[in-house]
Enzyme design. Sequence first.
Site, PDB file in Angstrom:
ATOM      1  N   HIS A  79       4.787   0.769 115.345  1.00 35.22           N
ATOM      2  CA  HIS A  79       6.184   1.181 115.550  1.00 35.22           C
ATOM      3  C   HIS A  79       6.674   1.951 114.324  1.00 35.22           C
ATOM      4  CE1 HIS A  79      10.428   1.150 116.432  1.00 35.22           C
ATOM      5  NE2 HIS A  79      10.658   0.537 115.287  1.00 35.22           N
TER       6      HIS A  79
ATOM      7  N   TYR B  47       1.395  -8.626 118.670  1.00 31.10           N
ATOM      8  CA  TYR B  47       2.078  -8.756 119.958  1.00 31.10           C
ATOM      9  C   TYR B  47       1.488  -7.890 121.066  1.00 31.10           C
ATOM     10  CZ  TYR B  47       4.354  -4.518 118.123  1.00 31.10           C
ATOM     11  OH  TYR B  47       4.601  -3.281 117.581  1.00 31.10           O
TER      12      TYR B  47
ATOM     13  N   ARG C 166       2.927   4.407 122.710  1.00 35.52           N
ATOM     14  CA  ARG C 166       2.859   4.457 121.250  1.00 35.52           C
ATOM     15  C   ARG C 166       1.487   3.943 120.834  1.00 35.52           C
ATOM     16  NH1 ARG C 166       6.030  -0.058 119.150  1.00 35.52           N
ATOM     17  NH2 ARG C 166       4.049  -0.943 118.503  1.00 35.52           N
TER      18      ARG C 166
END
Length: 364
Positions: free
Chosen positions: A262, A271, A258
Site C-alpha cells: 500500500h 493480510y 495493487r
Amino acid sequence: MPRKEIELDCHLSYLSILDEQGAVDASLEPSLDDALLLRMHRAMLLSRRFDERMLVLQREGRLGTFAPVKGQEAAQIGAMAALDPQDWFLPSFRETAAAIWRETPLVDLLLYTAGFNEGGAIAPEANDFPIAIPVATQIPHAVGIAFAIKYRKEKQVAITFFGDGATSEGDFHEALNFAGVFQVPAIFLCQNNHWAISLPREKQTRSTTLAQKAIAYGIPGIQVDGNDVLAVYSAVHEAAERGRAGEGSTLIECVTYRMSVHTTADDPTRYRDKAELEAWAKRDPIKRLQAYLGGKNLLSDEDIERVEKAVHEEVETAWSEAQATMEELNDPSVIFDHLYAETPPYLSEQRQALQALLQREGEQ
C-alpha cells in the site's frame, strides 16, 4: 394507497477490450495511431521500472515513504492518454504513472519523495494539482475546478483519481452530489485495487460495484477492466466527450490490483494471500499490452529490450540528477529564507554564525 414500483433510469455496464492474453475485441477496439500506442507502452514500462527503483531506494533509506503504482499503470496511462494537455489533473498519492504521462520530471518525483518541497513545484503552464495525501480530499477540489470550467464556458474537463477506500469518505459523496446537481465536466476515476490498506473490498461496501454509486447522484457510471489500457482509454475518452458537450460528470470504476505494498510502511503479507497476488500477476497490464502490440507487429522482443534499456538509463540519469540537487539543497541555513522581504540585521548575524559553525564542523 397501494404500493407501487418507482421506475429508475439506471444503466450500468462493464467494459473490457483486451483479454489476459492480449487478444482484442475488434468491435470495441479504439482507433489509436501506432505512435500513441507505443508511447502508452513506454510510459507504462517507465512507470513500472521507476516504481521498482524507488522502492529499492526507499529500502536503502535514500527516499521517504511513498505509494507504489505497480499493477495499476493501465488505469492511469489509459486515462491520461485520452485527455488533452489543458485538461485538469487532480491526483491522490499513487498517481506516479499519470504524473509521468503529464511530463512531470522524474527528478521532481524523486525530490518530493525524499522530502524536498522543491520537488512538488508545478510548472505554471501545467493544469495539475499537488499530490493529495488525505484520502478523498481531492475529489471536491475536482468538482470545484469543473464548476469553474462550466462557469467560464470552456471545453476542458477535470479528472481526479482515488481508490476504493475513498468511496466510503464523505468527500466522495458530497462531490458526486454537487457534480450531479450542477452537471459539471468532472471525471471521477476510482482505481478499485481491492484493498484499502489492509481492508478488503468486500468489507468496504455492500454495493455489488463501486460504479453503481453514480446512480444515486444522477450521473453515468461504468465499470472497466482496469488492467486493460484500451478499455480505460475508451471509457475516459467517452466521459471527456460527454463533459465537453455539457452533459456532466462520469464515475469510472477501474477494476485493477495493487501488486505491491500500500505504501512502503505497509506489509501486505500480513493480510493478503500469496495465491491472490499470483492470480492477478497473470493479468499484468504491461504484458497484456505487449502481447497486443506484438500481434499488430508494432513491438518485437528486440523492441522491448531497447525500450527497457532506454527506460533504465532514464531512471538512473534522473536519480543521479536528483542526488546532485539534494546536495545543493541540503543547506540548513535556508531556514532564514522567505521570512522577511528585507532580512533584519539580527537574522543576518545568526545566519553567518550558523554557516561558520557548519564550516568548522566540516573541517573537523
